[in-house]
Design an enzyme around this catalytic site. Structure first.
Site, PDB file in Angstrom:
ATOM      1  N   HIS A  14       0.650  -1.186   0.061  1.00 44.99           N
ATOM      2  CA  HIS A  14      -0.111  -0.149  -0.061  1.00 44.99           C
ATOM      3  C   HIS A  14       0.936   1.298  -0.007  1.00 44.99           C
ATOM      4  O   HIS A  14       1.544   1.626   1.023  1.00 44.99           O
ATOM      5  CB  HIS A  14      -1.013   0.051   1.181  1.00 44.99           C
ATOM      6  CG  HIS A  14      -1.640   1.332   1.309  1.00 44.99           C
ATOM      7  ND1 HIS A  14      -3.335   1.181   1.692  1.00 44.99           N
ATOM      8  CD2 HIS A  14      -1.627   2.318   1.240  1.00 44.99           C
ATOM      9  CE1 HIS A  14      -3.779   2.283   1.542  1.00 44.99           C
ATOM     10  NE2 HIS A  14      -2.917   3.227   1.312  1.00 44.99           N
ATOM     11  N   HIS A  16       1.570   5.400  -1.668  1.00 44.72           N
ATOM     12  CA  HIS A  16       1.190   6.466  -2.394  1.00 44.72           C
ATOM     13  C   HIS A  16       2.323   7.014  -3.154  1.00 44.72           C
ATOM     14  O   HIS A  16       3.209   7.665  -2.399  1.00 44.72           O
ATOM     15  CB  HIS A  16       0.553   7.562  -1.618  1.00 44.72           C
ATOM     16  CG  HIS A  16      -0.641   6.969  -0.812  1.00 44.72           C
ATOM     17  ND1 HIS A  16      -2.212   7.165  -1.375  1.00 44.72           N
ATOM     18  CD2 HIS A  16      -1.087   6.195   0.260  1.00 44.72           C
ATOM     19  CE1 HIS A  16      -2.827   6.775  -0.624  1.00 44.72           C
ATOM     20  NE2 HIS A  16      -2.443   6.124   0.534  1.00 44.72           N
ATOM     21  N   LEU A  17       2.234   7.260  -4.273  1.00 45.04           N
ATOM     22  CA  LEU A  17       3.577   7.816  -5.146  1.00 45.04           C
ATOM     23  C   LEU A  17       3.262   9.317  -5.588  1.00 45.04           C
ATOM     24  O   LEU A  17       4.096   9.799  -5.999  1.00 45.04           O
ATOM     25  CB  LEU A  17       3.973   6.938  -6.231  1.00 45.04           C
ATOM     26  CG  LEU A  17       4.740   5.755  -5.726  1.00 45.04           C
ATOM     27  CD1 LEU A  17       4.911   4.836  -7.102  1.00 45.04           C
ATOM     28  CD2 LEU A  17       6.193   5.855  -5.169  1.00 45.04           C
ATOM     29  N   ARG A  18       2.028   9.548  -5.624  1.00 43.46           N
ATOM     30  CA  ARG A  18       1.488  11.020  -6.059  1.00 43.46           C
ATOM     31  C   ARG A  18       2.019  10.867  -7.845  1.00 43.46           C
ATOM     32  O   ARG A  18       2.045   9.885  -8.439  1.00 43.46           O
ATOM     33  CB  ARG A  18       2.052  11.932  -5.483  1.00 43.46           C
ATOM     34  CG  ARG A  18       1.882  11.921  -3.937  1.00 43.46           C
ATOM     35  CD  ARG A  18       0.538  11.898  -3.552  1.00 43.46           C
ATOM     36  NE  ARG A  18       0.665  11.895  -1.997  1.00 43.46           N
ATOM     37  CZ  ARG A  18      -0.274  11.350  -1.307  1.00 43.46           C
ATOM     38  NH1 ARG A  18      -1.441  10.857  -1.991  1.00 43.46           N
ATOM     39  NH2 ARG A  18      -0.534  11.635   0.052  1.00 43.46           N
ATOM     40  N   ASN A  42      -5.636   7.489  -5.812  1.00 40.88           N
ATOM     41  CA  ASN A  42      -6.046   8.533  -5.308  1.00 40.88           C
ATOM     42  C   ASN A  42      -5.362   9.736  -5.850  1.00 40.88           C
ATOM     43  O   ASN A  42      -5.108  10.694  -4.955  1.00 40.88           O
ATOM     44  CB  ASN A  42      -6.515   8.285  -3.844  1.00 40.88           C
ATOM     45  CG  ASN A  42      -5.115   8.470  -2.927  1.00 40.88           C
ATOM     46  OD1 ASN A  42      -4.175   7.831  -3.461  1.00 40.88           O
ATOM     47  ND2 ASN A  42      -5.183   9.036  -1.728  1.00 40.88           N
ATOM     48  N   LYS A 100      -9.361  -0.521  -5.772  1.00 38.14           N
ATOM     49  CA  LYS A 100      -9.357   0.163  -4.503  1.00 38.14           C
ATOM     50  C   LYS A 100     -10.848   0.599  -4.017  1.00 38.14           C
ATOM     51  O   LYS A 100     -11.465   1.387  -4.864  1.00 38.14           O
ATOM     52  CB  LYS A 100      -8.264   1.205  -4.412  1.00 38.14           C
ATOM     53  CG  LYS A 100      -8.280   2.234  -3.087  1.00 38.14           C
ATOM     54  CD  LYS A 100      -7.627   1.627  -1.798  1.00 38.14           C
ATOM     55  CE  LYS A 100      -7.821   2.370  -0.694  1.00 38.14           C
ATOM     56  NZ  LYS A 100      -6.798   2.437   0.244  1.00 38.14           N
ATOM     57  N   HIS A 137     -10.317   0.913   2.114  1.00 40.26           N
ATOM     58  CA  HIS A 137     -10.225   1.775   3.247  1.00 40.26           C
ATOM     59  C   HIS A 137     -11.288   1.338   4.184  1.00 40.26           C
ATOM     60  O   HIS A 137     -12.577   1.938   4.034  1.00 40.26           O
ATOM     61  CB  HIS A 137     -10.041   3.242   2.464  1.00 40.26           C
ATOM     62  CG  HIS A 137      -9.813   3.991   3.843  1.00 40.26           C
ATOM     63  ND1 HIS A 137      -8.628   4.762   3.688  1.00 40.26           N
ATOM     64  CD2 HIS A 137     -10.518   4.762   4.541  1.00 40.26           C
ATOM     65  CE1 HIS A 137      -8.565   5.519   4.714  1.00 40.26           C
ATOM     66  NE2 HIS A 137      -9.696   5.433   5.248  1.00 40.26           N
ATOM     67  N   HIS A 175      -4.334  -0.801   6.187  1.00 36.85           N
ATOM     68  CA  HIS A 175      -3.742   0.013   7.378  1.00 36.85           C
ATOM     69  C   HIS A 175      -4.851  -0.160   8.542  1.00 36.85           C
ATOM     70  O   HIS A 175      -5.307   0.847   9.001  1.00 36.85           O
ATOM     71  CB  HIS A 175      -3.596   1.224   6.765  1.00 36.85           C
ATOM     72  CG  HIS A 175      -4.835   2.155   5.903  1.00 36.85           C
ATOM     73  ND1 HIS A 175      -6.124   1.790   6.195  1.00 36.85           N
ATOM     74  CD2 HIS A 175      -4.392   2.756   4.868  1.00 36.85           C
ATOM     75  CE1 HIS A 175      -6.802   2.531   5.247  1.00 36.85           C
ATOM     76  NE2 HIS A 175      -5.704   3.226   4.324  1.00 36.85           N
ATOM     77  N   LEU A 220      -4.811   8.773   8.226  1.00 34.75           N
ATOM     78  CA  LEU A 220      -5.945   8.034   8.281  1.00 34.75           C
ATOM     79  C   LEU A 220      -5.918   6.781   8.016  1.00 34.75           C
ATOM     80  O   LEU A 220      -5.138   6.534   6.924  1.00 34.75           O
ATOM     81  CB  LEU A 220      -7.105   8.884   7.365  1.00 34.75           C
ATOM     82  CG  LEU A 220      -7.478  10.162   7.854  1.00 34.75           C
ATOM     83  CD1 LEU A 220      -8.482  10.988   6.873  1.00 34.75           C
ATOM     84  CD2 LEU A 220      -8.286  10.052   9.316  1.00 34.75           C
ATOM     85  N   ASP A 248       1.431   2.504   3.514  1.00 37.03           N
ATOM     86  CA  ASP A 248       0.759   3.830   3.280  1.00 37.03           C
ATOM     87  C   ASP A 248       1.446   5.049   3.427  1.00 37.03           C
ATOM     88  O   ASP A 248       1.211   6.155   3.871  1.00 37.03           O
ATOM     89  CB  ASP A 248      -0.210   3.720   4.629  1.00 37.03           C
ATOM     90  CG  ASP A 248      -1.445   4.693   4.078  1.00 37.03           C
ATOM     91  OD1 ASP A 248      -1.693   5.041   3.011  1.00 37.03           O
ATOM     92  OD2 ASP A 248      -2.179   5.091   5.079  1.00 37.03           O
ATOM     93  N   HIS A 252       3.007  14.451   1.874  1.00 37.89           N
ATOM     94  CA  HIS A 252       2.130  15.789   1.620  1.00 37.89           C
ATOM     95  C   HIS A 252       3.442  16.855   1.896  1.00 37.89           C
ATOM     96  O   HIS A 252       4.271  16.582   2.811  1.00 37.89           O
ATOM     97  CB  HIS A 252       1.224  16.127   2.370  1.00 37.89           C
ATOM     98  CG  HIS A 252       0.035  14.972   2.130  1.00 37.89           C
ATOM     99  ND1 HIS A 252      -0.989  15.337   1.323  1.00 37.89           N
ATOM    100  CD2 HIS A 252      -0.273  13.859   2.826  1.00 37.89           C
ATOM    101  CE1 HIS A 252      -1.699  14.282   1.148  1.00 37.89           C
ATOM    102  NE2 HIS A 252      -1.614  13.459   2.280  1.00 37.89           N
ATOM    103  N   ALA A 264      -3.892  14.520   5.722  1.00 37.98           N
ATOM    104  CA  ALA A 264      -3.723  13.267   6.511  1.00 37.98           C
ATOM    105  C   ALA A 264      -2.546  12.320   5.778  1.00 37.98           C
ATOM    106  O   ALA A 264      -2.793  12.383   4.440  1.00 37.98           O
ATOM    107  CB  ALA A 264      -4.845  12.394   6.774  1.00 37.98           C
TER     108      ALA A 264
HETATM  109  C1  NCD Z   1      -3.436   8.893   2.318  1.00 41.77           C
HETATM  110  C2  NCD Z   1      -3.046  10.025   1.331  1.00 41.77           C
HETATM  111  O1  NCD Z   1      -2.619  11.051   1.908  1.00 41.77           O
HETATM  112  O2  NCD Z   1      -3.345   9.772   0.148  1.00 41.77           O
HETATM  113  N1  NCD Z   1      -3.562   9.738   3.607  1.00 41.77           N
HETATM  114  C3  NCD Z   1      -3.334   8.761   4.970  1.00 41.77           C
HETATM  115  O3  NCD Z   1      -3.525   9.551   5.961  1.00 41.77           O
HETATM  116  N2  NCD Z   1      -3.321   7.577   4.785  1.00 41.77           N
HETATM  117  C4  NCD Z   1      -4.757   8.508   1.892  1.00 41.77           C
HETATM  118  C5  NCD Z   1      -5.190   7.199   2.765  1.00 41.77           C
HETATM  119  O4  NCD Z   1      -4.626   6.069   2.468  1.00 41.77           O
HETATM  120  O5  NCD Z   1      -6.159   7.149   3.600  1.00 41.77           O
HETATM  121 ZN    ZN Z   2      -3.059   5.022   1.787  1.00 44.13          ZN
END
Ligand code: NCD
Ligand code: ZN
Length: 344
Positions: A14, A16-18, A42, A100, A137, A175, A220, A248, A252, A264
């Site tokens: 899991h 996030h690479l943006r 996302n 997802k 989620h 998560h 989150l 996860d 940011h 988050a």
């Molecule tokens: C994630 C995000 O920033 O994309 N944030 C997080 O707090 N985990 C989104 C997510 O996985 O809930």
């Molecule tokens: Zn996530």
């Protein structure tokens, strides 16, 4: 001589690479240690079709540092308009490894998620038929449900009914943050898996709120009471094949974290393995670290573990406070203790 431990190369189930400049800056932090990762969809706008997933995959491959050996495992973002045939084709071609599910409004960029589960029934049935996992989620979004209860309520009101209505559907509870989720997962058959993040093994809600608010610990699902953290640690270090690492890691910029309404997410990609080695060592479970980071996840997804290995040495490790990106600095998760294990 200092102590070392060698593991099959880990995967992150899991991540996030943006996109754009952020992708370019954070990707090397993952590829330095991980061979594969389930890539969260996302983005803004979200990755909802196979064409979008294909294009995102190419952007990731183009951003890889030279010589990196890394495979992004793509996912599609489930909406009420998702076409079961598009999902099936994306799976058959080897492009996607999961779909997802974000309940609408649950977290960062989840506005296009699912509000009425009747509208995704056909997709879920198709996924059960073809063995494609649903990554969930697991939080309800009802304003009247306390944020610390949203995961436990989701299991009863949403997750268990979906699984009962869709026999054979493979589900990853993502998560997980509560004893309730650990207990639920532990009682299920092998169609259910659960990922656990690094930060939820380290922090409880006091770390966020006691002695001043710590925005960099806000993610989150939000970290819960200490008893829940201990249940997560017991699950992760148990070796039980239902539990595996999904960091996860969710970068940011500091500018977006340090706001009256901040984002988050904890950015853990750089130091995750150092932290995990220490957590498992503290709990007398270093010999089970490889199951959590490198074996249980591939087994759930029906993939072989990686052949390559990484070695960690207990000689002290240090990480920068933040990494620089063209969008601004991104703070690296601070476990709150000195780290001993360094990835060689
Ligand atoms: C994630 C995000 O920033 O994309 N944030 C997080 O707090 N985990 C989104 C997510 O996985 O809930
Ligand atoms: Zn996530």
């Amino acid at each position: 001589m200092s102590q070392t431990i060698t593991l099959r190369r880990p995967d992150d189930w899991h991540l996030h690479l943006r996109d754009g400049a952020m992708l370019k800056a954070v990707l090397p932090e993952t590829t330095a240690h991980f061979a594969r990762a389930i890539i969260m969809p996302n983005l803004v706008p979200p990755v909802v079709t196979s064409d979008q997933a294909q294009a995102y995959r190419e952007r990731i491959l183009n951003a890889l540092p030279q010589g990196a050996d890394f495979e992004p495992l793509m996912t599609l973002y489930l909406t009420e308009d998702t076409d079961p045939a598009d999902v099936a084709a994306a799976h058959a071609s080897g492009l996607i490894y999961a779909v997802k599910l974000y309940p609408a409004g649950a977290t960062t960029n989840s506005a296009s998620g699912v509000a009425n589960f009747d509208n995704v029934r056909a997709v879920l049935e198709k996924m059960a038929e073809i063995g494609l996992p649903l990554c969930v989620h697991g939080e309800v979004t009802d304003a009247e449900i306390d944020i610390f209860d949203r995961e436990a309520v989701f299991i009863d009101r949403v997750l268990d009914p979906i699984r009962r209505a869709t026999p054979g559907l493979r589900v990853v509870m993502e998560h997980i943050t509560t004893r309730n989720a650990v207990d639920y997962a532990s009682a299920q058959d092998d169609t259910l898996g659960a990922t656990i993040t690094t930060h939820h093994l380290v922090i409880n809600r006091n770390h966020i709120l006691a002695g001043g608010i710590k925005p960099h610990y806000y993610c989150l699902p939000v970290a819960k009471r200490e008893e829940h953290r201990l249940a997560l640690r017991a699950a992760a270090t148990s070796g039980d094949n239902r539990f595996f690492l999904g960091t996860d890691s969710a970068p940011h910029t500091d500018a977006n974290k340090l706001l009256p309404c901040g984002c988050a997410g904890c950015f853990t990609a750089p130091n995750t393995l150092s932290i995990l080695a220490q957590v498992f060592e503290e709990d007398g479970a270093l010999d089970r670290l490889e199951r959590f980071t490198s074996l249980n996840g591939p087994a759930f997804y029906g993939l072989l573990p990686n052949d390559a290995t990484i070695t960690l040495e207990k000689s002290g490790a240090s990480y920068p406070d933040h990494i620089a990106t063209e969008d601004g600095p991104v703070t690296v998760f601070d476990p709150g203790f000195d780290l001993h294990w360094k990835v060689l």
